[in-house]
Design an enzyme around this catalytic site. Sequence first.
Site, PDB file in Angstrom:
ATOM      1  N   CYS A  88       0.857  -1.182   0.000  1.00 18.13           N
ATOM      2  CA  CYS A  88       0.000   0.000   0.000  1.00 18.13           C
ATOM      3  C   CYS A  88       0.895   1.235   0.000  1.00 18.13           C
ATOM      4  O   CYS A  88       2.125   1.142   0.091  1.00 18.13           O
ATOM      5  CB  CYS A  88      -0.902   0.000   1.227  1.00 18.13           C
ATOM      6  SG  CYS A  88       0.023   0.073   2.798  1.00 18.13           S
ATOM      7  N   CYS A 132       2.952   5.519   8.931  1.00 23.28           N
ATOM      8  CA  CYS A 132       1.987   5.692   7.851  1.00 23.28           C
ATOM      9  C   CYS A 132       1.087   6.886   8.164  1.00 23.28           C
ATOM     10  O   CYS A 132       0.581   7.015   9.288  1.00 23.28           O
ATOM     11  CB  CYS A 132       1.140   4.429   7.701  1.00 23.28           C
ATOM     12  SG  CYS A 132      -0.240   4.612   6.538  1.00 23.28           S
ATOM     13  N   HIS A 168       0.099  -5.326  19.413  1.00 18.66           N
ATOM     14  CA  HIS A 168       0.500  -4.930  18.060  1.00 18.66           C
ATOM     15  C   HIS A 168       1.190  -3.565  18.126  1.00 18.66           C
ATOM     16  O   HIS A 168       0.753  -2.678  18.872  1.00 18.66           O
ATOM     17  CB  HIS A 168      -0.721  -4.864  17.142  1.00 18.66           C
ATOM     18  CG  HIS A 168      -0.373  -4.698  15.708  1.00 18.66           C
ATOM     19  ND1 HIS A 168      -0.091  -3.460  15.145  1.00 18.66           N
ATOM     20  CD2 HIS A 168      -0.229  -5.595  14.701  1.00 18.66           C
ATOM     21  CE1 HIS A 168       0.201  -3.618  13.862  1.00 18.66           C
ATOM     22  NE2 HIS A 168       0.124  -4.904  13.570  1.00 18.66           N
ATOM     23  N   GLU A 198       1.140  -1.009  16.280  1.00 22.20           N
ATOM     24  CA  GLU A 198       0.271   0.140  16.014  1.00 22.20           C
ATOM     25  C   GLU A 198      -0.568   0.490  17.240  1.00 22.20           C
ATOM     26  O   GLU A 198      -0.769   1.669  17.557  1.00 22.20           O
ATOM     27  CB  GLU A 198      -0.643  -0.151  14.825  1.00 22.20           C
ATOM     28  CG  GLU A 198      -1.513   1.045  14.457  1.00 22.20           C
ATOM     29  CD  GLU A 198      -2.488   0.755  13.333  1.00 22.20           C
ATOM     30  OE1 GLU A 198      -3.586   1.349  13.349  1.00 22.20           O
ATOM     31  OE2 GLU A 198      -2.167  -0.057  12.443  1.00 22.20           O
ATOM     32  N   SER A 245       1.847  -9.988  10.708  1.00 26.11           N
ATOM     33  CA  SER A 245       1.176  -8.947   9.935  1.00 26.11           C
ATOM     34  C   SER A 245      -0.324  -9.022  10.206  1.00 26.11           C
ATOM     35  O   SER A 245      -1.002  -9.958   9.777  1.00 26.11           O
ATOM     36  CB  SER A 245       1.444  -9.130   8.438  1.00 26.11           C
ATOM     37  OG  SER A 245       0.579  -8.317   7.668  1.00 26.11           O
ATOM     38  N   SER A 246      -0.851  -8.031  10.902  1.00 22.40           N
ATOM     39  CA  SER A 246      -2.267  -8.036  11.272  1.00 22.40           C
ATOM     40  C   SER A 246      -3.163  -8.053  10.043  1.00 22.40           C
ATOM     41  O   SER A 246      -4.109  -8.843   9.965  1.00 22.40           O
ATOM     42  CB  SER A 246      -2.590  -6.811  12.132  1.00 22.40           C
ATOM     43  OG  SER A 246      -3.973  -6.716  12.381  1.00 22.40           O
ATOM     44  N   ASN A 247      -2.885  -7.196   9.075  1.00 21.03           N
ATOM     45  CA  ASN A 247      -3.788  -7.118   7.916  1.00 21.03           C
ATOM     46  C   ASN A 247      -3.756  -8.413   7.101  1.00 21.03           C
ATOM     47  O   ASN A 247      -4.776  -8.824   6.544  1.00 21.03           O
ATOM     48  CB  ASN A 247      -3.473  -5.890   7.061  1.00 21.03           C
ATOM     49  CG  ASN A 247      -2.271  -6.056   6.173  1.00 21.03           C
ATOM     50  OD1 ASN A 247      -2.372  -6.502   5.031  1.00 21.03           O
ATOM     51  ND2 ASN A 247      -1.093  -5.698   6.682  1.00 21.03           N
TER      52      ASN A 247
END
EC number: 1.17.7.4
Length: 337
Positions: A22, A109, A137, A139, A236-238
Amino acid sequence: MTAADKADRKLTVRLCGPRGFCAGVDRAIQIVILALKKYGAPVYVRHEIVHNRYVVEGLQERGAVFIEELSEIPEEHRDAPVVFSAHGVPKSVPADAVSRNLFYLDATCPLVSKVHKQAMRHHRLGRHVLLIGHAGHPEVIGTMGQLPEGTVTLVETVEGAMALNPPADAELGFVSQTTLSVEDTADILKALEERFPALHAPAAESICYATTNRQEAVKMAAPGADLFLIVGAPNSSNSRRLVEVAERAGAKRSLLVQRASEIPWDEIGDLTVLGLSAGASAPEIIVNEIIDAFAERYDVTVDLAVTAEETENFPVMRVLRDVELTSADMAFVNGNA
């Protein structure tokens, strides 16, 4: 395997779009490469710049050094740049960098930074902040670290929402981690709104466009798939959410793999339809590697499952804009090398 054998094993690969890198990941990788070109090696990076081993190892080969704490930077390298990862960091981290006289570049980001600002706005307006996300996490740690201790409560599940006991008489506002399952978040939010009808929403959607777009493409491709592969890292969460989305949307089985070498060929059984996508930190070169691995064993036809076109571009900070990237640099940044 002979050509005749492959001809009897026809496989349709439903290749999702959007997939892979992304704009936030692209920007973070660019920042590390540009810093290496401008300042030379080593460039220190606090935590994995993005959650992908291939990317991390590629940057290490170029001179990046990955650390978890700023105290790991040797005294003789205190003049080297340190980059903060795309996931964001608590306010204490740049403060620590300043106290150590370190030069830092923040690769958070912009969409994660937006969530930070949303949380801070809730706090400024006197609200207790509910953060929908996953404990531990980076983030989530970064977002909670924008505000004083005790002013943010993490909500991970519907059950957690139902058991929540916020400060008495406090106004409440919510934000969410950018990489969550859209459906799971909606269920948690519904539970919160039923319990707290005056709950304040953020000024804009917290889950990022790339997460939503990748999940929508997987939903389109999943029905009837014998197997759905998601390229991504276990942390990787996503990417992990995409595995869940694929199975919910109708894939018989979904697996997370980092490389083609991780595909369990002896366990996947007979396939006629394969779904394939990649998390937002997984490079396209690995997607191609996996398609090639199946093409060695099957007569492959690739069908595209495209639900959106992404044109977002997040520029790097001004101090790096005078550095030019070579075509080889850009190939790596774009996930093609």
